[in-house]
Design a protein around this motif. Structure first.
Motif, PDB file in Angstrom:
ATOM      1  N   TYR A 125     -40.236 -34.017 -15.272  1.00  0.00           N
ATOM      2  CA  TYR A 125     -38.883 -33.534 -15.209  1.00  0.00           C
ATOM      3  C   TYR A 125     -37.010 -33.988 -15.312  1.00  0.00           C
ATOM      4  O   TYR A 125     -37.303 -35.143 -14.705  1.00  0.00           O
ATOM      5  CB  TYR A 125     -38.947 -32.549 -14.407  1.00  0.00           C
ATOM      6  CG  TYR A 125     -40.264 -32.103 -14.420  1.00  0.00           C
ATOM      7  CD1 TYR A 125     -39.762 -30.682 -14.833  1.00  0.00           C
ATOM      8  CD2 TYR A 125     -41.155 -32.362 -13.374  1.00  0.00           C
ATOM      9  CE1 TYR A 125     -41.463 -29.544 -15.085  1.00  0.00           C
ATOM     10  CE2 TYR A 125     -42.370 -31.779 -13.726  1.00  0.00           C
ATOM     11  CZ  TYR A 125     -42.424 -30.351 -14.294  1.00  0.00           C
ATOM     12  OH  TYR A 125     -43.583 -29.998 -14.113  1.00  0.00           O
ATOM     13  N   LEU A 126     -36.596 -33.849 -16.808  1.00  0.00           N
ATOM     14  CA  LEU A 126     -35.254 -34.270 -16.373  1.00  0.00           C
ATOM     15  C   LEU A 126     -34.072 -33.764 -16.827  1.00  0.00           C
ATOM     16  O   LEU A 126     -34.036 -32.622 -17.446  1.00  0.00           O
ATOM     17  CB  LEU A 126     -34.756 -34.589 -18.292  1.00  0.00           C
ATOM     18  CG  LEU A 126     -36.621 -36.107 -18.637  1.00  0.00           C
ATOM     19  CD1 LEU A 126     -36.371 -36.940 -20.119  1.00  0.00           C
ATOM     20  CD2 LEU A 126     -36.887 -37.406 -17.984  1.00  0.00           C
ATOM     21  N   HIS A 127     -33.402 -33.643 -15.677  1.00  0.00           N
ATOM     22  CA  HIS A 127     -32.155 -32.762 -15.133  1.00  0.00           C
ATOM     23  C   HIS A 127     -31.523 -32.457 -15.715  1.00  0.00           C
ATOM     24  O   HIS A 127     -30.940 -33.415 -15.798  1.00  0.00           O
ATOM     25  CB  HIS A 127     -32.437 -32.446 -13.868  1.00  0.00           C
ATOM     26  CG  HIS A 127     -34.230 -32.128 -13.212  1.00  0.00           C
ATOM     27  ND1 HIS A 127     -34.926 -30.542 -12.943  1.00  0.00           N
ATOM     28  CD2 HIS A 127     -34.544 -32.017 -12.447  1.00  0.00           C
ATOM     29  CE1 HIS A 127     -35.288 -30.317 -12.870  1.00  0.00           C
ATOM     30  NE2 HIS A 127     -35.654 -32.387 -12.403  1.00  0.00           N
ATOM     31  N   PHE A 128     -30.586 -32.046 -16.755  1.00  0.00           N
ATOM     32  CA  PHE A 128     -29.322 -32.726 -17.022  1.00  0.00           C
ATOM     33  C   PHE A 128     -28.445 -31.526 -16.884  1.00  0.00           C
ATOM     34  O   PHE A 128     -28.960 -30.574 -17.014  1.00  0.00           O
ATOM     35  CB  PHE A 128     -29.806 -32.701 -18.791  1.00  0.00           C
ATOM     36  CG  PHE A 128     -30.582 -33.333 -19.775  1.00  0.00           C
ATOM     37  CD1 PHE A 128     -30.320 -35.115 -19.787  1.00  0.00           C
ATOM     38  CD2 PHE A 128     -31.781 -33.259 -19.661  1.00  0.00           C
ATOM     39  CE1 PHE A 128     -30.607 -35.875 -20.325  1.00  0.00           C
ATOM     40  CE2 PHE A 128     -32.792 -34.517 -20.244  1.00  0.00           C
ATOM     41  CZ  PHE A 128     -32.070 -35.759 -20.142  1.00  0.00           C
ATOM     42  N   GLU A 129     -27.096 -31.788 -17.477  1.00  0.00           N
ATOM     43  CA  GLU A 129     -25.663 -31.752 -16.764  1.00  0.00           C
ATOM     44  C   GLU A 129     -24.832 -31.402 -17.188  1.00  0.00           C
ATOM     45  O   GLU A 129     -24.298 -32.746 -16.857  1.00  0.00           O
ATOM     46  CB  GLU A 129     -26.128 -31.411 -14.940  1.00  0.00           C
ATOM     47  CG  GLU A 129     -24.631 -30.140 -14.586  1.00  0.00           C
ATOM     48  CD  GLU A 129     -25.101 -28.680 -14.235  1.00  0.00           C
ATOM     49  OE1 GLU A 129     -24.095 -28.315 -14.776  1.00  0.00           O
ATOM     50  OE2 GLU A 129     -26.033 -28.400 -14.434  1.00  0.00           O
ATOM     51  N   LYS A 130     -24.206 -31.119 -18.396  1.00  0.00           N
ATOM     52  CA  LYS A 130     -22.844 -31.312 -18.867  1.00  0.00           C
ATOM     53  C   LYS A 130     -23.023 -32.215 -19.872  1.00  0.00           C
ATOM     54  O   LYS A 130     -22.543 -33.326 -19.370  1.00  0.00           O
ATOM     55  CB  LYS A 130     -21.856 -30.543 -18.444  1.00  0.00           C
ATOM     56  CG  LYS A 130     -21.866 -30.008 -18.103  1.00  0.00           C
ATOM     57  CD  LYS A 130     -20.285 -29.143 -17.139  1.00  0.00           C
ATOM     58  CE  LYS A 130     -20.385 -27.981 -16.209  1.00  0.00           C
ATOM     59  NZ  LYS A 130     -19.284 -27.874 -15.692  1.00  0.00           N
ATOM     60  N   GLY A 131     -24.105 -32.987 -19.793  1.00  0.00           N
ATOM     61  CA  GLY A 131     -24.655 -34.497 -21.299  1.00  0.00           C
ATOM     62  C   GLY A 131     -25.048 -35.434 -19.907  1.00  0.00           C
ATOM     63  O   GLY A 131     -25.281 -36.424 -20.845  1.00  0.00           O
ATOM     64  N   ARG A 132     -25.090 -35.370 -19.093  1.00  0.00           N
ATOM     65  CA  ARG A 132     -25.892 -36.496 -17.803  1.00  0.00           C
ATOM     66  C   ARG A 132     -26.987 -36.295 -17.598  1.00  0.00           C
ATOM     67  O   ARG A 132     -26.892 -34.585 -17.070  1.00  0.00           O
ATOM     68  CB  ARG A 132     -24.015 -36.399 -16.001  1.00  0.00           C
ATOM     69  CG  ARG A 132     -23.134 -36.651 -17.404  1.00  0.00           C
ATOM     70  CD  ARG A 132     -22.204 -36.738 -15.910  1.00  0.00           C
ATOM     71  NE  ARG A 132     -22.534 -37.799 -14.921  1.00  0.00           N
ATOM     72  CZ  ARG A 132     -22.154 -40.153 -14.898  1.00  0.00           C
ATOM     73  NH1 ARG A 132     -21.605 -39.203 -15.871  1.00  0.00           N
ATOM     74  NH2 ARG A 132     -22.361 -39.780 -14.179  1.00  0.00           N
ATOM     75  N   LEU A 133     -27.545 -36.906 -16.915  1.00  0.00           N
ATOM     76  CA  LEU A 133     -28.564 -36.669 -16.422  1.00  0.00           C
ATOM     77  C   LEU A 133     -28.730 -37.100 -15.138  1.00  0.00           C
ATOM     78  O   LEU A 133     -29.000 -38.012 -14.580  1.00  0.00           O
ATOM     79  CB  LEU A 133     -30.125 -38.061 -17.207  1.00  0.00           C
ATOM     80  CG  LEU A 133     -31.691 -37.492 -16.781  1.00  0.00           C
ATOM     81  CD1 LEU A 133     -32.136 -36.344 -16.611  1.00  0.00           C
ATOM     82  CD2 LEU A 133     -32.130 -39.088 -17.160  1.00  0.00           C
ATOM     83  N   GLU A 134     -28.873 -35.625 -14.572  1.00  0.00           N
ATOM     84  CA  GLU A 134     -28.748 -35.790 -13.247  1.00  0.00           C
ATOM     85  C   GLU A 134     -29.157 -36.234 -12.148  1.00  0.00           C
ATOM     86  O   GLU A 134     -29.124 -37.742 -11.235  1.00  0.00           O
ATOM     87  CB  GLU A 134     -28.464 -34.486 -12.594  1.00  0.00           C
ATOM     88  CG  GLU A 134     -26.667 -33.776 -13.320  1.00  0.00           C
ATOM     89  CD  GLU A 134     -25.945 -34.934 -12.137  1.00  0.00           C
ATOM     90  OE1 GLU A 134     -25.713 -35.246 -11.535  1.00  0.00           O
ATOM     91  OE2 GLU A 134     -24.279 -35.343 -13.600  1.00  0.00           O
ATOM     92  N   ARG A 135     -31.304 -35.984 -12.613  1.00  0.00           N
ATOM     93  CA  ARG A 135     -32.194 -37.008 -12.415  1.00  0.00           C
ATOM     94  C   ARG A 135     -33.565 -36.672 -12.945  1.00  0.00           C
ATOM     95  O   ARG A 135     -33.837 -35.937 -13.442  1.00  0.00           O
ATOM     96  CB  ARG A 135     -32.338 -35.872 -10.241  1.00  0.00           C
ATOM     97  CG  ARG A 135     -32.937 -34.342 -10.815  1.00  0.00           C
ATOM     98  CD  ARG A 135     -32.867 -34.200  -8.778  1.00  0.00           C
ATOM     99  NE  ARG A 135     -33.458 -32.362  -8.973  1.00  0.00           N
ATOM    100  CZ  ARG A 135     -33.156 -31.475  -9.504  1.00  0.00           C
ATOM    101  NH1 ARG A 135     -31.876 -31.846 -10.462  1.00  0.00           N
ATOM    102  NH2 ARG A 135     -34.106 -30.463  -9.893  1.00  0.00           N
TER     103      ARG A 135
END
Length: 134
Positions: free
Chosen positions: A39-49
């Motif tokens: 699971y790739l958790h993206f936040e505003k263009g950044r991969l958070e975790r």
């Protein structure tokens, strides 16, 4: 696979270009490779975790499902025809895209460039690929 995804995460988070492209992308994406879920958790263009699965509790917006051999071919500096693009996987029967396709299409360039980050990483770290430009 997890190590590669973490290297891609570092590259993405250092890339001003990709952070700008993905600045409106805040979603969770399921990457399934040979049945293993990530699971790739993206936040505003950044991969958070990056969270390994499986998980029935983690909601995702869209999924890219493929096999490891296809993904490794995709990550080569010069992939074979059909392996050059995530939709190429689908066309040749080596991948599937599920979920909210509109979300993928709206952020297609960002996601495709993110997925291609391992190409430069492999070219840089694999002595057999020396002299091949990424």
């Amino acid at each position: 696979m997890l190590t590669t995804l973490h290297r891609m995460q570092d590259q993405l988070n250092r890339s001003e270009h990709l952070n700008r492209l993905g600045r409106l992308f805040s979603e969770t994406v399921l990457l399934e490779v040979d049945g293993d879920e990530f699971y790739l958790h993206f936040e505003k263009g950044r991969l958070e975790r990056v969270e390994p699965g499986p998980s029935r509790k983690t909601p995702w917006r869209f999924a890219l499902r493929t096999d490891r051999a296809a993904l490794e071919e995709f990550w080569k500096p010069i992939p074979k025809p059909g392996f050059h693009d995530i939709f190429g996987f689908v066309k040749i029967g080596r991948g599937r895209v599920d979920g909210d396709i509109l979300s993928l299409v709206k952020n297609l360039r960002f996601f495709k460039e993110f997925m291609a980050l391992a190409r430069t990483d492999l070219a840089r770290t694999d002595p057999a690929r020396e002299g091949v430009s990424a």
